[in-house]
Scaffold this active site. Structure first.
Site, mmCIF file in Angstrom:
data_model
loop_
_atom_site.group_PDB
_atom_site.id
_atom_site.type_symbol
_atom_site.label_atom_id
_atom_site.label_comp_id
_atom_site.label_asym_id
_atom_site.label_seq_id
_atom_site.Cartn_x
_atom_site.Cartn_y
_atom_site.Cartn_z
ATOM 1 N N LYS A 131 5.543 -2.561 -5.704
ATOM 2 C CA LYS A 131 5.015 -1.290 -5.193
ATOM 3 C C LYS A 131 6.071 -0.590 -4.340
ATOM 4 O O LYS A 131 6.857 -1.241 -3.634
ATOM 5 C CB LYS A 131 3.745 -1.559 -4.379
ATOM 6 C CG LYS A 131 2.996 -0.300 -3.948
ATOM 7 C CD LYS A 131 1.742 -0.684 -3.182
ATOM 8 C CE LYS A 131 0.981 0.532 -2.686
ATOM 9 N NZ LYS A 131 -0.203 0.153 -1.883
ATOM 10 N N SER A 175 -4.257 2.262 -3.296
ATOM 11 C CA SER A 175 -3.024 3.019 -3.484
ATOM 12 C C SER A 175 -2.015 2.326 -4.409
ATOM 13 O O SER A 175 -1.001 2.914 -4.779
ATOM 14 C CB SER A 175 -2.360 3.286 -2.130
ATOM 15 O OG SER A 175 -2.038 2.074 -1.470
ATOM 16 N N GLY A 229 -4.276 -2.419 2.484
ATOM 17 C CA GLY A 229 -4.717 -2.119 3.847
ATOM 18 C C GLY A 229 -6.134 -1.578 3.888
ATOM 19 O O GLY A 229 -6.773 -1.578 4.935
ATOM 20 N N SER A 237 -6.308 -1.608 -1.285
ATOM 21 C CA SER A 237 -5.303 -0.999 -2.164
ATOM 22 C C SER A 237 -4.762 -1.910 -3.240
ATOM 23 O O SER A 237 -4.100 -1.444 -4.161
ATOM 24 C CB SER A 237 -4.142 -0.461 -1.321
ATOM 25 O OG SER A 237 -4.557 0.651 -0.566
#
Length: 597
Positions: A204, A280, A301, A304
C-alpha cells in the site's frame, strides 16, 4: 441549563436496559461542483465553523464529547489485562528471523495437496496460493521470471482497460524483473530463502518500500517525506525472498472508506468494475482479488484492510495493536492503526502474518504482549479446540445491514459452524456502540490532523482532494477536550469488551453493513463525500481499531447481485490464533473461486 449529563461507571450499567441505536448519520452526499462548493464554504472563516458545528450537533457529537461527564480515566493507547494462553498453537519468536517464523507457520498448515490446484477445472478462475507457486517453482513447472513477464503483461492490460483500472501508483517493470531473476537463480541453485521466495506482493502506498516513493495516494507527499529505506514490515518480507511489485493505490492518506482517488484514478472492484473496492487499502485488495498477487500489505486504522477485503471477496487480517512494527508507515504514530496482510486465502494470511509480526521494542515494553502464535491446523486436536469456541453475537447489531443478504449469509455460517464443529453462538449485548463510533472518529481524526497539519498550514491545502479537505475540516474542529473525552470513552468501552470476552472467545459480525457501492461518475474526477455509505461500511470494524483487538474478514459468499460478503471475527487481545483458526474453518465451507475476469 440542563445540558449536562453524567454516565454511570461501567460496572453499574444494567445491560438489560441497553437499547441498540441504529445509525442515522446526518450529512450531505456530494460530488462534482457541489462538493467543491461545499469545501469552499467549510474552509470559510465563519460559515465553515457554523456548518461543522451544526453537523456535530445533529450527530450528537457535542452532546457526547462536551456535555457529558465520563467517569473513566482516559486510555491513550489500548491497554489489555493479562490473557489466557491459546491451545493447540505454534509459538513464534518475535526477535527471530522472519524466514524462520514462516517455516514454522508452514509446518502449522495442513499437508499440501497439489492435485487440488493442478487438477482444477482449467476453464474456471481460481487463486494460486503461495504454496501453489512454491510447488510450481520447485517442480520446474514455471519460474519467478516467467511469472514476472506474465504479471507485467497483465499490468499493461489493466492499465489499458476501459474504464481505467489503476492498481499501482508506483511501478517499475525492470525492478520486478531484477527481483524475479534473483529469485529464479536461487531456485535453480536449490536455495530458496523461504516458502515466500518468488511470491509477488504489492505494498500500500502509505508503507515505505524503497526505492518507490510513498505518496499516500496524494500528488505531493513524497516531496515532504522522502523514502530512504523499507518499512520494518517490508524489510521482513523482503528477507523472505518476496518480489515487491510496487506501491498499490489507496484512498488519499487513508481518509476514506470507498477507495476513491481522483489523483491517480480510482481502483475498481474486480467483481463489478462500476463499483468501489472499498478502502482505504483499495489497490491491495483489488490486485489480490484480481489474482495478480497472492498477497499485499495494507494499513487498517478504521477497517481499511477488512473493508476492501470484504467488498472484493478476499481475506483481510488486522492483528492486535502493537503486534506489528509500524515503523516506516505514514501513519506510524497513531493509536488505532496496524499493518496487515490482504490475501487470497487464510493460509496465505497465516504465512504473511508470520513474516511481518514483531512489535517494536518500545511497544513491547509498554504493552507486554503475549508470545505470538498460530493455530496448529496440522494437529488432530485442532478440531476439538475449534468445537469448544464460543461465538458472541449481538443480534440487533449483527442484523443492522443494508441488505438481509448479508446477515442471512453470515447467519448461515454460524449454523454451519455449530452443525459441523459444535461452535456455540452466545447472545451478547454491547453497550454504547454509538459512543464507540464517536470516540473512534475523534481519535483517528485528531491523530491524522496532528500529522498533516504542518503541511496543511504550509500551503499544501489546495493539493489535497476535496473529500480529504472535507474530512480535515471536521477533524481540525476537534478540541483537546474532545480528544480526552474520546480516550475516556475508549477505557469505558474496553471495560465492557473485556467483560464480554470473559464469556465468549470471539465476537462475530458481518464485516460491512453493505456490499460494494456504485461509483458515481462525477466522483471519479472530483471525489465524493458520503458519510452514510461510510457509516454502512464502517459499522462493524471500528471496535477492533479503537480497542486494538485482533480481527479478520473472511469471504462467505455473495449477495443476489453477485457481490462478495465478508464475515468478521473479533478476538481477545493477542489471540490471532483463535480468529485464524475460525477463519480457516469457515473457508472450507465454500468454493471461493471467482468467475473468470
Amino acid at each position: 441549563m440542563g445540558k449536562k449529563k453524567v454516565m454511570l461507571p461501567t460496572n453499574e450499567v444494567d445491560l438489560a436496559t441497553v437499547k441498540y441505536q441504529y445509525d442515522n448519520i446526518e450529512a450531505p452526499h456530494l460530488t462534482g461542483f457541489w462538493l467543491k462548493f461545499f469545501v469552499k464554504l467549510l474552509e470559510a472563516p465563519l460559515i465553515g465553523s457554523l456548518i461543522i458545528s451544526n453537523l456535530k450537533k445533529e450527530n450528537k457529537m457535542i452532546e457526547m464529547l462536551r456535555n457529558t461527564v465520563i467517569p473513566e480515566a482516559p486510555m491513550f493507547k489500548p491497554e489489555f489485562p493479562p490473557q489466557e494462553s491459546e491451545t493447540e498453537v505454534v509459538l513464534l519468536e518475535e526477535d527471530g528471523k522472519p524466514e524462520e517464523r514462516v517455516e514454522l507457520a508452514l509446518k502449522s498448515l495442513p499437508a499440501y495437496d497439489p492435485a487440488k490446484s493442478w487438477n482444477a477445472d482449467s476453464s474456471a478462475f481460481h487463486y494460486w496460493k503461495i504454496r501453489d507457486y512454491a510447488y510450481a517453482y520447485r517442480s520446474k513447472l514455471t519460474s519467478p521470471s516467467i511469472v514476472a513477464e506474465r504479471f507485467i503483461s497483465a499490468m499493461e492490460e489493466f492499465n489499458n482497460k476501459k474504464p481505467p483500472t489503476p492498481l499501482l501508483i508506483s511501478y517499475d517493470p525492470e525492478l520486478i524483473r531484477k527481483q524475479a531473476a534473483a529469485s529464479t537463480q536461487r531456485f535453480e541453485e536449490g536455495n530458496p530463502m523461504s516458502i515466500l521466495d518468488g511470491i509477488f506482493m504489492a505494498i500500500k502506498d502509505d508503507i515505505d518500500c524503497f526505492p518507490h516513493p510513498s505518496k499516500g495516494g496524494t500528488t505531493f507527499f513524497h516531496e515532504v517525506r522522502p523514502v530512504k529505506k523499507d518499512a520494518a514490515s517490508v524489510a521482513k518480507i523482503r528477507s523472505c525472498g518476496v518480489i515487491l511489485v510496487g506501491k498499490a493505490n489507496m484512498h488519499e492518506l487513508g481518509l476514506g472508506t470507498t477507495g476513491n482517488n481522483p489523483n491517480h484514478g480510482t481502483a475498481r472492484n474486480p467483481h463489478a468494475p462500476e463499483r468501489y473496492t472499498g478502502g482505504s487499502s483499495s489497490g491491495p485488495a483489488a490486485i489480490v482479488s484480481s489474482g495478480l498477487c497472492s498477497a499485499a500489505l495494507g494499513t487498517d486504522g478504521g477497517g481499511s484492510v477488512r473493508i476492501p477485503s470484504s467488498l472484493c471477496g478476499v481475506v483481510g487480517l488486522k492483528s492486535t495493536y502493537g503486534r506489528t512494527n509500524m515503523g516506516g508507515a505514514i501513519c506510524d504514530s497513531g493509536t488505532v492503526e496496524i499493518i496487515g496482510p490482504i490475501t487470497s486465502t487464510v493460509e496465505d494470511a497465516i504465512l504473511v502474518y508470520a513474516a511481518i509480526l514483531g512489535s517494536s521494542k518500545a511497544e513491547r515494553i509498554a504493552m507486554r504482549p503475549s508470545l505470538p502464535c498460530l493455530p496448529n491446523l496440522s494437529s488432530r486436536e485442532s478440531l476439538n479446540v475449534l468445537g469448544s469456541l464460543r461465538l458472541g453475537k449481538y443480534t440487533e447489531w449483527f442484523n443492522d445491514v443494508f441488505s438481509t443478504d448479508i446477515s442471512d449469509k453470515c447467519e448461515d455460517i454460524l449454523i454451519r459452524l455449530l452443525e459441523t464443529h459444535g461452535c456455540q453462538t452466545v447472545e451478547i449485548v454491547i453497550p454504547e456502540l454509538h459512543e464507540m463510533r464517536t470516540a473512534h472518529i475523534v481519535s483517528i481524526g485528531a491523530e491524522s490532523t496532528s500529522g498533516l497539519n504542518p503541511d496543511f498550514e504550509d500551503g499544501k491545502k489546495v493539493k489535497f482532494t476535496h473529500d480529504t479537505r472535507t474530512n480535515l475540516a471536521l477533524f481540525r474542529s476537534f478540541s483537546a477536550t474532545d480528544y480526552v473525552a474520546a480516550q475516556c470513552l475508549r477505557r469505558r468501552l474496553m471495560n465492557y469488551h473485556m467483560e464480554i470476552l470473559k464469556n465468549v472467545d470471539v465476537i462475530v459480525t458481518p464485516t460491512t453493513g453493505m456490499t460494494a457501492p456504485v461509483i458515481p461518475p462525477a466522483a471519479l474526477q472530483s471525489g465524493e463525500t458520503d458519510l452514510q455509505v461510510g457509516g454502512n461500511l464502517m459499522r462493524f470494524v471500528v471496535t477492533a481499531n479503537l480497542l486494538g483487538l485482533p480481527a479478520i474478514s473472511v469471504p462467505v459468499g455473495y449477495d443476489k447481485q453477485g457481490l462478495p460478503i465478508g464475515l468478521q471475527f473479533i478476538g481477545r487481545p493477542w489471540a490471532e490464533a483463535t480468529i485464524l483458526r475460525l477463519a480457516a474453518a469457515v473457508e472450507v465451507f465454500f468454493d471461493l473461486t471467482l468467475a473468470s475476469l
